[in-house]
Write a protein that holds these residues in place. Structure first.
Motif, mmCIF file in Angstrom:
data_model
loop_
_atom_site.group_PDB
_atom_site.id
_atom_site.type_symbol
_atom_site.label_atom_id
_atom_site.label_comp_id
_atom_site.label_asym_id
_atom_site.label_seq_id
_atom_site.Cartn_x
_atom_site.Cartn_y
_atom_site.Cartn_z
ATOM 1 N N UNK A 29 48.922 7.675 65.488
ATOM 2 C CA UNK A 29 49.264 8.646 65.725
ATOM 3 C C UNK A 29 50.143 7.841 67.111
ATOM 4 N N UNK A 30 50.039 6.312 66.959
ATOM 5 C CA UNK A 30 50.803 5.928 68.643
ATOM 6 C C UNK A 30 52.697 6.358 67.655
ATOM 7 N N UNK A 31 52.685 5.647 65.917
ATOM 8 C CA UNK A 31 54.050 5.712 65.843
ATOM 9 C C UNK A 31 54.405 7.483 65.940
ATOM 10 N N UNK A 32 53.323 8.216 65.599
ATOM 11 C CA UNK A 32 54.040 9.809 65.190
ATOM 12 C C UNK A 32 52.959 10.480 65.702
ATOM 13 N N UNK A 33 53.339 11.566 66.635
ATOM 14 C CA UNK A 33 52.644 12.759 67.331
ATOM 15 C C UNK A 33 52.135 13.634 66.558
ATOM 16 N N UNK A 34 50.833 13.845 66.229
ATOM 17 C CA UNK A 34 50.426 15.163 65.624
ATOM 18 C C UNK A 34 51.006 16.696 65.419
ATOM 19 N N UNK A 35 51.066 17.098 64.947
ATOM 20 C CA UNK A 35 51.607 19.071 64.870
ATOM 21 C C UNK A 35 50.372 19.127 65.173
ATOM 22 N N UNK A 36 49.243 19.073 65.554
ATOM 23 C CA UNK A 36 47.424 19.381 66.051
ATOM 24 C C UNK A 36 47.540 19.059 66.930
ATOM 25 N N UNK A 37 47.243 19.795 68.039
ATOM 26 C CA UNK A 37 47.133 18.896 69.116
ATOM 27 C C UNK A 37 45.636 20.002 69.507
ATOM 28 N N UNK A 38 44.620 19.389 70.370
ATOM 29 C CA UNK A 38 43.793 20.182 71.497
ATOM 30 C C UNK A 38 43.785 20.402 72.605
ATOM 31 N N UNK A 39 43.268 20.755 73.494
ATOM 32 C CA UNK A 39 43.456 19.772 74.818
ATOM 33 C C UNK A 39 41.808 19.413 75.024
ATOM 34 N N UNK A 40 41.858 18.728 75.821
ATOM 35 C CA UNK A 40 40.531 17.762 76.932
ATOM 36 C C UNK A 40 40.357 17.012 74.740
ATOM 37 N N UNK A 41 41.016 16.879 74.110
ATOM 38 C CA UNK A 41 40.856 15.681 72.633
ATOM 39 C C UNK A 41 42.210 14.672 72.426
ATOM 40 N N UNK A 42 41.185 13.439 72.847
ATOM 41 C CA UNK A 42 43.077 12.356 72.067
ATOM 42 C C UNK A 42 43.820 12.685 70.876
ATOM 43 N N UNK A 43 45.234 12.179 70.553
ATOM 44 C CA UNK A 43 45.584 12.498 69.587
ATOM 45 C C UNK A 43 44.717 11.670 67.842
ATOM 46 N N UNK A 44 44.194 11.055 68.324
ATOM 47 C CA UNK A 44 43.628 10.524 67.151
ATOM 48 C C UNK A 44 42.187 11.348 66.225
ATOM 49 N N UNK A 45 41.295 12.032 67.895
ATOM 50 C CA UNK A 45 40.147 12.471 67.611
ATOM 51 C C UNK A 45 41.035 14.332 66.900
#
Lengths: 560, 459
Positions: A29-45
């Protein structure tokens, strides 16, 4: 299985979003931002959350795949089902297939794999069908041991060939089966026979000819004669060889014609077959030539044989199958003589040599050191012509001192001569031989005796083993005979062996520990015999339901 | 017969078949050694009666070994042999049972065992009776342990598991931040260390899953997707634990059991005739895990018994495939298949019935349904009816005989010799197959032929 959810709707199908998740995870996720994101969650989570949902959804959505082309059904096996106890025994024999430790001491337990050939022979004699689930183990066993193949494949039946087509490890079964598994036509169906003979592969044609010769030798020969001139030389040789089965005087004209064949090997085989027919013209020609070389001594001792070996090998001799060039180290005249005597019918000799019986002839002295050559040729003739009287005479008495040593007749030739005798006589001769000479030379002779061994033979083997034990040697010096005894001794003899199971007191001159090893070896022998008896019993078909007695129609007044 | 019968035991146990006897063997070497002793030769003084079999087996020494097997106990056979072997049962016990399995019956029925066998049988049965009596009266008193202390212990363990799960979450997020590609280079070391940390955290379920992650990068094409799946399911398990107080009870119980926390069977005991569908072992250097699938004739349930053996020893429980036993089973919490074997009312006996089967489509649907209760489930037990094993390139399928759908076999199943037994049994005709159906495909474990015929184990 396939993904049932893959035919999703909308722009982002679940499948493409899963691919997207995997790509993101692979790169990080450091190199590529995931399409899914949720408030209050880190990108890997958030990525793991989405992947967990997708994983469970994918798994829950799995649906069966389209079926591949189904195999044809295996041909039906109409043979009767194996009795349950025999089926269990087979499973036990096959599970021991990996065998014991190579080179290891065998201990007191039987070698189950060695009993498999006998089991298969008995099962085949009764005509049972193999339980389908045992076929893989049977095919594996046959793959590992070529000597097992014919019996194992016959027992395994048509379904094994069906199975072998699916597994490259078992291709051998398709090669071994006549016609690659296709059934041979009914010998009565002349049209099918002729078509297979003209269009079949070599193996199919050889199997067909073999089958015909076994049942109807005449039509078999006629079939071969119909295409004879067009066959290749190596095929002619193989086909000619199959005439050995069911050979009779009716085959003579065809064989006589084959004496003029282009191929030397074909000529030699034809001559050999003709010489096995004492009434044939070739046999008569050979008789004339051979009797010209062997006569009673008219000048000196009238009860001695003189030999005048042929001086040349002419074209007529060669046409009749005599090989002109001797092997290295042999004189050509004695080489020719051997071939003449071997091919001459044995019936000519009593008349030629003063009306003597074969025994008397064999006892005559032979001048100038020709005895070895002459007797060896008679042995070969007796084997080829399956002449019991001459075989008996040449074998001599089993208890004669020279029978055990290197005489004119080697052990290998004796074994062949024995095959011409009836089984009881054969067993009695070998029993006599063992009683006089012991077991050390007996292995080859025992191999030609009918199984199970006749009682006198069995007793002499057991007695000889007992003597060997008392002599204080180790049992493994006799492991070959022991192994044969395990397979060939009549199981009824087990009772007589009981006394040998105890460990005898160690004697001073005996090899250390030998007594214990002998007890162990006899133990294994007895156990194996018991097992064989059980095997035979298990394979015996249950008695058919008894017919109601004919008196049943009468009123049962007898009891009154 | 006038002999004394012990309560609840059969006078003469059912004669087992050779395969069923061999299934008791702790390993392949014992199986082989035992089958060699299954002939009359080395045996003397054999007999059977009062639910036991005995005999003297000649070994290499001067004194024969004294072998007794007690078959009367519904809890399974018990063995006693004077040989020095540490295998259990030893080859002599197996040989004796095989001897008895043979149809020619060289084991005569006897009124009573000889003294050496009788003494052991009497003392063993006496102990068993005493134990039964104790458990009958002692159940009211409950465990003597202090419930308060137990609660404190459970709390302490929960804290450690929470710490472990939190740490594992951290590792997983670190992994995905840096990318799975980097994990390919890390190899086993990283995962082994993490697994050791999970053992310390008393979460063996997490430790086992983490250890398996290490093998995935080397498992061939498609590994990133498989690694992501397993990481995601591990993450799901962590999250389940950390939020267990908000989960429905059954799901929380599943999370606890997936983590490897101890649980006691708590369902109502279900008495039924349980058909043994399959038995197979997973052997690990430290532990042998035996899985036994049972099917209840009346309840229609399929249940899993687990039993364990320490390194190199066979698990004690052994139930031959194709037999049925009258017994009580108690389910574990969480709604899964696992159950514990309770009281047994009779020794296993041959059973003529088969489990009812279903289609491939229904089997796949059942797996999907089961994920609702347990998203970590790899496979569910299913009996397929009228399916044909079909080769498909270098793979195999089980295809419905009457539709055009099929379930692929798992890689495990393709490499087993049982596959060929299945193909041979079918011969292109439909068969009934019991096995495990999941996301990797179908693993056949037992098959029945199209017509009449016994169960054929495939594993």
């Amino acid at each position: 299985m396939r993904d049932g959810a893959s035919a999703g709707e909308g722009t982002t199908t679940p499948e493409s979003s899963w691919e997207e998740l995997v790509t993101t995870a692979l790169l990080g996720t450091d190199r590529r931002t995931p399409a899914h994101s949720a408030p209050g969650r880190t990108a890997p989570a958030a990525l793991l959350d989405a992947a967990a949902v997708a994983t469970v959804r994918r798994r829950a959505g799995l649906r069966p795949a389209p079926a591949a082309r189904r195999p044809e059904r295996a041909p039906a096996d109409p043979r009767p089902v194996l009795p349950a106890a025999a089926a269990r025994r087979l499973a036990a024999l096959l599970s021991d297939r990996s065998g014991g430790v190579p080179g290891g001491r065998r201990g007191s337990s039987p070698d189950l794999m060695e009993l498999l050939p006998q089991w298969l022979a008995t099962a085949n004699a009764h005509g049972y069908a193999a339980p389908p689930q045992t076929l893989p183990a049977l095919l594996d066993a046959a793959r590992g041991r070529t000597d097992l193949r014919p019996a194992a494949l016959a027992f395994a039946g048509p379904r094994a060939l069906w199975l072998a087509r699916l597994n490259a490890d078992w291709r051998f079964a398709l090669r071994a089966a006549p016609g690659g598994g296709a059934a041979l036509p009914d010998p009565q169906d002349a049209e099918a026979v002729r078509r297979l003979w003209q269009e079949g592969l070599f193996a199919e044609r050889a199997a067909l000819l073999g089958a015909l010769r076994a049942r109807t030798p005449g039509p078999g020969r006629e079939l071969l004669a119909s295409t004879w001139p067009t066959e290749r030389a190596e095929d002619r040789l193989m086909f000619l060889d199959s005439l050995r089965t069911g050979l009779s005087d009716a085959d003579e004209p065809f064989l006589e014609q084959a004496l003029g064949d282009r191929s030397r090997n074909v000529r030699a085989t034809a001559a050999e077959l003709l010489s096995a027919l004492p009434g044939s013209a070739l046999a008569a020609r050979m008789a004339v030539r051979a009797t010209a070389c062997v006569a009673l001594d008219r000048t000196g001792d009238p009860s001695a044989i003189v030999v005048e070996a042929p001086h040349e090998c002419d074209a007529g001799l060669e046409r009749d199958g005599v090989v002109a060039a001797p092997p290295a180290g042999r004189g050509e005249r004695s080489w020719w003589l051997g071939q003449l005597v071997e091919a001459a019918p044995l019936g000519v000799w009593p008349e030629r040599l003063g009306g003597r019986t074969p025994e008397e002839i064999v006892a005559l002295p032979v001048a100038d050191g020709w005895q070895g050559e002459l007797h060896a040729a008679w042995c070969r003739a007796a084997v080829r012509q399956r002449d019991a009287a001459w075989s008996r005479a040449l074998l001599g008495s089993p208890s004669a001192p020279e029978a055990g040593g290197p005489g004119a007749v080697s052990l290998a030739e004796r074994a062949k001569l024995l095959a011409a005798l009836e089984r009881a006589e054969r067993a009695a001769w070998v029993a006599g031989f063992i009683a006089t000479h012991g077991l050390s030379e007996a292995f080859q002779l025992l191999g030609v005796c009918a199984v199970p061994w006749a009682p006198p033979l069995g007793r002499s083997v057991v007695d000889a083993l007992n003597i060997a034990r008392d002599a204080g040697s180790y049992p493994w010096s006799f492991s070959g005979v022991m192994g044969l005894a395990e397979r060939c001794l009549d199981p009824a003899e087990a009772v007589r062996l009981e006394a040998l199971l105890a460990i005898p007191d160690e004697r001073e001159d005996a090899a250390p520990g030998a007594g214990g090893y002998w007890a162990e070896a006899f133990q294994r022998l007895v156990t194996t015999l018991r097992l064989r008896a059980a095997m035979t019993r298990e394979l015996t078909p249950p008695a058919p339901p008894a017919k109601p007695p004919e008196t049943a129609a009468q009123p049962p007044d007898a009891a009154g | 017969m006038g002999g004394p019968t012990v309560g609840g035991m059969t006078e003469q146990g059912v004669r087992w078949t050779a395969e069923q006897v061999l299934a008791l063997a702790p390993d392949a070497a014992s199986r082989k050694a035992g089958s060699r002793l299954g002939a009359a030769g080395p045996w003397s003084g054999t007999g059977s009666g009062e639910g036991a079999v005995w005999g003297l087996c000649k070994g290499s020494g001067s004194r024969p070994y004294q072998t007794v097997v007690d078959l009367a106990d519904a809890a399974g056979p018990a063995y006693k042999c004077s040989c020095p072997s540490r295998k259990f049962p030893c080859k002599h016990a197996l040989g004796l049972l095989l001897l008895r399995a043979a149809d020619d019956g060289p084991v005569p029925a006897a009124a009573r065992p000889p003294d050496w066998a009788g003494q052991w049988l009497a003392s063993r049965r006496g102990r068993a009776e005493a134990r039964k009596a104790r458990s009958g009266t002692g159940s009211g008193a409950g465990p003597a342990a202090d419930p308060e202390a137990a609660r404190r212990r459970a709390e302490r363990r929960a804290e450690r598991v929470t710490a472990g799960a939190t740490e594992l979450e951290q590792r997983l997020t670190d992994l995905l931040r840096g990318g799975l590609a980097a994990a390919e280079q890390a190899g086993y070391g990283l995962w082994d260390e993490t697994a050791a940390r999970m053992v310390d955290a008393q979460a063996p379920g997490l430790a086992a899953r983490v250890r398996e992650l290490g093998a995935i990068p080397a498992s061939g094409a498609g590994w990133p997707a498989r690694l992501l799946e397993e990481c995601a399911l591990l993450h799901l398990l962590d999250q389940g634990w950390l939020r267990r107080d908000r989960l429905p009870d059954a799901l929380a119980a599943t999370v606890r059991s997936r983590l490897g926390l101890p649980a006691a069977p708590d369902g109502p005991p279900v008495r039924d005739r349980w058909l043994v569908l399959a038995q197979y072992d997973a052997v690990d250097p430290k532990l042998t895990t035996r899985r036994i699938w049972l099917h209840g004739a009346a309840s229609g349930r399929t249940r899993l018994l687990l039993s364990y053996g320490a390194a190199g020893r066979a698990p004690e429980l052994s139930l031959p495939v194709g037999l049925a036993l009258e017994a009580e089973l108690t389910a574990y919490p969480g709604g899964g298949s696992r159950a514990a074997l309770g009281e047994r009312f009779a020794a296993p006996a041959p059973a003529a019935f088969r489990p009812p089967g279903t289609s491939t489509a229904e089997a796949a649907a059942r797996y999907g349904e089961a994920l609702r209760e347990d998203p970590w489930l790899d496979a569910v037990p299913v009996t397929l009816d009228r399916v044909v094993p079909v080769p498909d390139g270098d793979r195999w399928q089980l295809a419905d005989a009457d539709t055009d759908t099929a379930l692929p076999l798992t890689q495990t199943a393709r490499s087993r010799p049982g596959l060929w037994r299945l193909a041979a049994l079918s011969g292109g005709a439909p068969v009934t197959v019991f096995g495990e159906c999941g996301h990797r495909g179908f693993t056949p474990l037992t098959a029945w032929p199209e017509g009449a015929g016994e169960a054929v184990p495939l594993c």
